[in-house]
Design a protein around this motif. Structure first.
Motif, PDB file in Angstrom:
ATOM      1  N   LEU A 152     -10.383  -6.731   7.576  1.00 45.10           N
ATOM      2  CA  LEU A 152      -9.250  -5.862   7.494  1.00 45.10           C
ATOM      3  C   LEU A 152      -8.405  -5.921   6.095  1.00 45.10           C
ATOM      4  O   LEU A 152      -8.048  -5.107   5.312  1.00 45.10           O
ATOM      5  N   ALA A 153      -8.596  -7.290   5.488  1.00 39.74           N
ATOM      6  CA  ALA A 153      -7.927  -7.444   3.986  1.00 39.74           C
ATOM      7  C   ALA A 153      -8.407  -6.650   2.987  1.00 39.74           C
ATOM      8  O   ALA A 153      -7.923  -6.194   2.112  1.00 39.74           O
ATOM      9  N   ASP A 154      -9.820  -6.932   3.095  1.00 41.21           N
ATOM     10  CA  ASP A 154     -10.604  -6.181   2.107  1.00 41.21           C
ATOM     11  C   ASP A 154     -10.560  -4.638   2.127  1.00 41.21           C
ATOM     12  O   ASP A 154     -10.321  -4.220   1.382  1.00 41.21           O
ATOM     13  N   ALA A 155     -10.327  -4.310   3.450  1.00 37.92           N
ATOM     14  CA  ALA A 155     -10.334  -2.576   3.415  1.00 37.92           C
ATOM     15  C   ALA A 155      -8.644  -2.301   3.014  1.00 37.92           C
ATOM     16  O   ALA A 155      -8.679  -0.950   2.441  1.00 37.92           O
ATOM     17  N   VAL A 156      -7.807  -2.940   3.365  1.00 38.32           N
ATOM     18  CA  VAL A 156      -6.386  -2.794   2.974  1.00 38.32           C
ATOM     19  C   VAL A 156      -6.393  -2.568   1.305  1.00 38.32           C
ATOM     20  O   VAL A 156      -5.986  -1.705   0.498  1.00 38.32           O
ATOM     21  N   LYS A 157      -6.936  -3.775   0.620  1.00 38.86           N
ATOM     22  CA  LYS A 157      -7.259  -3.819  -0.783  1.00 38.86           C
ATOM     23  C   LYS A 157      -7.898  -2.379  -1.384  1.00 38.86           C
ATOM     24  O   LYS A 157      -7.608  -1.889  -2.313  1.00 38.86           O
ATOM     25  N   ARG A 158      -8.955  -2.257  -0.679  1.00 37.11           N
ATOM     26  CA  ARG A 158      -9.895  -1.136  -1.132  1.00 37.11           C
ATOM     27  C   ARG A 158      -9.174   0.283  -0.958  1.00 37.11           C
ATOM     28  O   ARG A 158      -9.229   1.177  -1.970  1.00 37.11           O
ATOM     29  N   LYS A 159      -8.374   0.509   0.236  1.00 40.35           N
ATOM     30  CA  LYS A 159      -7.745   1.818   0.181  1.00 40.35           C
ATOM     31  C   LYS A 159      -6.483   1.839  -0.430  1.00 40.35           C
ATOM     32  O   LYS A 159      -5.833   3.021  -0.454  1.00 40.35           O
ATOM     33  N   GLY A 160      -5.825   0.836  -0.647  1.00 43.20           N
ATOM     34  CA  GLY A 160      -4.582   0.810  -1.807  1.00 43.20           C
ATOM     35  C   GLY A 160      -3.286   1.171  -0.652  1.00 43.20           C
ATOM     36  O   GLY A 160      -2.472   1.600  -1.380  1.00 43.20           O
ATOM     37  N   VAL A 161      -3.194   1.047   0.574  1.00 43.40           N
ATOM     38  CA  VAL A 161      -2.210   1.310   1.371  1.00 43.40           C
ATOM     39  C   VAL A 161      -1.407   0.083   1.665  1.00 43.40           C
ATOM     40  O   VAL A 161      -1.659  -0.961   1.405  1.00 43.40           O
ATOM     41  N   VAL A 162      -0.109   0.513   2.008  1.00 38.54           N
ATOM     42  CA  VAL A 162       0.779  -0.690   2.447  1.00 38.54           C
ATOM     43  C   VAL A 162       0.258  -1.363   3.835  1.00 38.54           C
ATOM     44  O   VAL A 162       0.334  -0.423   4.784  1.00 38.54           O
ATOM     45  N   PHE A 163       0.312  -2.627   3.962  1.00 37.31           N
ATOM     46  CA  PHE A 163       0.205  -3.159   5.161  1.00 37.31           C
ATOM     47  C   PHE A 163       1.049  -4.349   5.197  1.00 37.31           C
ATOM     48  O   PHE A 163       0.987  -5.267   4.223  1.00 37.31           O
TER      49      PHE A 163
END
Length: 436
Positions: A152-163
């Motif tokens: 999940l953390a890697d996906a958030v970083k890749r997509k550049g969204v706010v989490f």
């Protein structure tokens, strides 16, 4: 590309502080007004149970920048109650109702998701939202299994969204006071942390007797990736809408108090220790579980001890919710949702006024922080990486108790190094057809 399609893509794009250009994601309120439709963030309430309805919903309804445009829950009755509350607040009947989260995420014009699903659903649903470019605030504990957090953390970083990992503890006055004093050296060199969390309320270990599934509940979807099991009210949710659901005490759906409450207070400890993006290097402890065969089977008691590479230690146990920070020049203890208030080794510590040059912990509330990050293109106070690392503290402690020995942990590789066999417990299994 149609104008509506281009507008939707534009709304979902994070610019600002997450990249090189400092442009706001949403047109500034000084130009359009906070309540302007062009300035609002369209949000989906995913999960409408106790935490969503009584804690998350009122706060979000009170934010003028937010428009809750849809609700989704496998329990139609709960979804309908939540939709009614939203419609009454806005004075219309515009809020959409879904019972399948996959359909809800396809809604046009959606910007963000408040994820209040049970723990075993957190990552699958959050990942799906992130992959669609949606901003997500997800209830803690962030994951059911430790390995999910890395994905999940890697996906958030890749997509550049706010989490935003949804935990309000670090915004609590006593916690920020303790953090400000510790971070700025008023306690001297940090030596030790102590964290307490409460025991589960209520007697007994749940009634496992199978019951008919209520007509308003899609039970198969509620189970989702978890193992097949018969429906019983003590598994899913109590009859009272505001009661604490039984799934919080069942290992198929979460680790129980060790992560559920722990991720609140451990988050603040990690913030103060400067380890919110890494972790300890060893863990050992003991705990007790309910009798074999009990429906509710999470830990009923535990004591854990962690060591960090810089020599700082952390003792974590069931007690009352509090955080104690010890340095070589004094200590401070902050209580949360319990008697005790704020204590210190010397009362003078509590009267210290910070200097202009001192660092200060942000004091925004969790939902306010989430929306602020979206509007301004900045990072939230507790992003996916922090939420994952905080959750992992409780998770490796839980594993150490099950293993019955001291375990050495590498926070870089996120693997146990002195017992490689136990690394199999870092990853869970999913019931078909669900997968990450």
């Amino acid at each position: 590309m149609t104008d509506s399609k281009a507008s939707l893509i534009s709304r979902r794009r994070v610019i600002g502080g997450l990249g090189a250009a400092a442009l706001p994601l949403i047109i500034p309120s000084r130009l359009l007004g906070k309540a302007s439709p062009s300035n609002q963030i369209n949000l989906l309430m995913l999960g409408t149970g106790r935490q969503a309805f009584f804690t998350n919903l009122p706060t979000l309804l009170g934010l003028p920048e937010v428009r809750i445009v849809a609700v989704c829950d496998v329990d139609r009755k709960r979804a309908e109650v939540t939709k009614t509350k939203i419609d009454q607040t806005y004075g219309n009947r515009d809020c959409k109702l879904f019972t399948d989260w996959r359909e809800a995420l396809e809604m046009e014009g959606l910007d963000a998701v408040m994820n209040s699903t049970p723990d075993h659903w957190h990552v699958i649903t959050s990942l799906a939202a992130v992959e669609k470019g949606l901003h997500v605030s997800c209830e803690k504990p962030l994951t059911r299994y430790l390995a999910e957090g890395r994905v999940l953390a890697d996906a958030v970083k890749r997509k550049g969204v706010v989490f935003r990992t949804d935990s309000e503890c670090r915004s609590h006055g006593y916690m920020t006071k303790a953090a400000d004093l510790a971070i700025n050296g008023y306690l001297g060199k940090l030596k030790r942390f102590e964290v307490g969390v409460p025991r589960e309320k209520g007697d007994g270990f749940g009634d496992p007797k199978p019951m008919p599934v209520p007509d308003h509940l899609d039970y198969e979807m509620w189970l989702g990736p978890a193992p097949q099991a018969p429906y019983t009210v003590d598994r899913v949710h109590p009859t009272a809408h505001n009661g604490r659901p039984g799934w919080m005490r069942i290992l198929d759906y979460g680790d129980g108090i060790v992560t559920n409450w722990g991720t609140h207070l451990l988050d603040v400890a990690s913030l103060i220790n400067g380890s919110e993006r890494s972790g300890p290097i060893s863990v050992e402890g003991n705990g007790s579980f309910p009798p074999e065969g009990s429906l509710w089977n999470t830990l009923v008691d535990f004591e854990l001890h962690y060591q960090y590479a810089d020599g700082v230690s952390l003792d974590y146990k069931m007690d009352v919710p509090y955080l104690r920070v010890e340095g070589d020049e004094g200590w401070i203890q902050a209580h949360w949702h319990s008697q005790g208030g704020l204590k210190a080794s010397d009362p003078k510590l509590l009267r210290i006024k910070l200097k202009d040059s001192d660092k200060r912990v942000p004091t925004r509330g969790d939902k306010e922080d989430f929306i602020s990050a979206i509007r301004n293109g900045t990072k939230p106070m507790a992003d996916a990486e922090i939420g994952h690392r905080t959750c992992s503290i409780g998770q490796i402690g839980h594993i150490a108790i099950q293993r019955g020995k001291r375990l050495e942990w590498d926070p870089e590789t996120e693997r146990f190094t002195n017992d490689t066999d136990v690394n199999t417990l870092l990853t869970g299994t999913y019931r078909a057809p669900w997968k990450l």
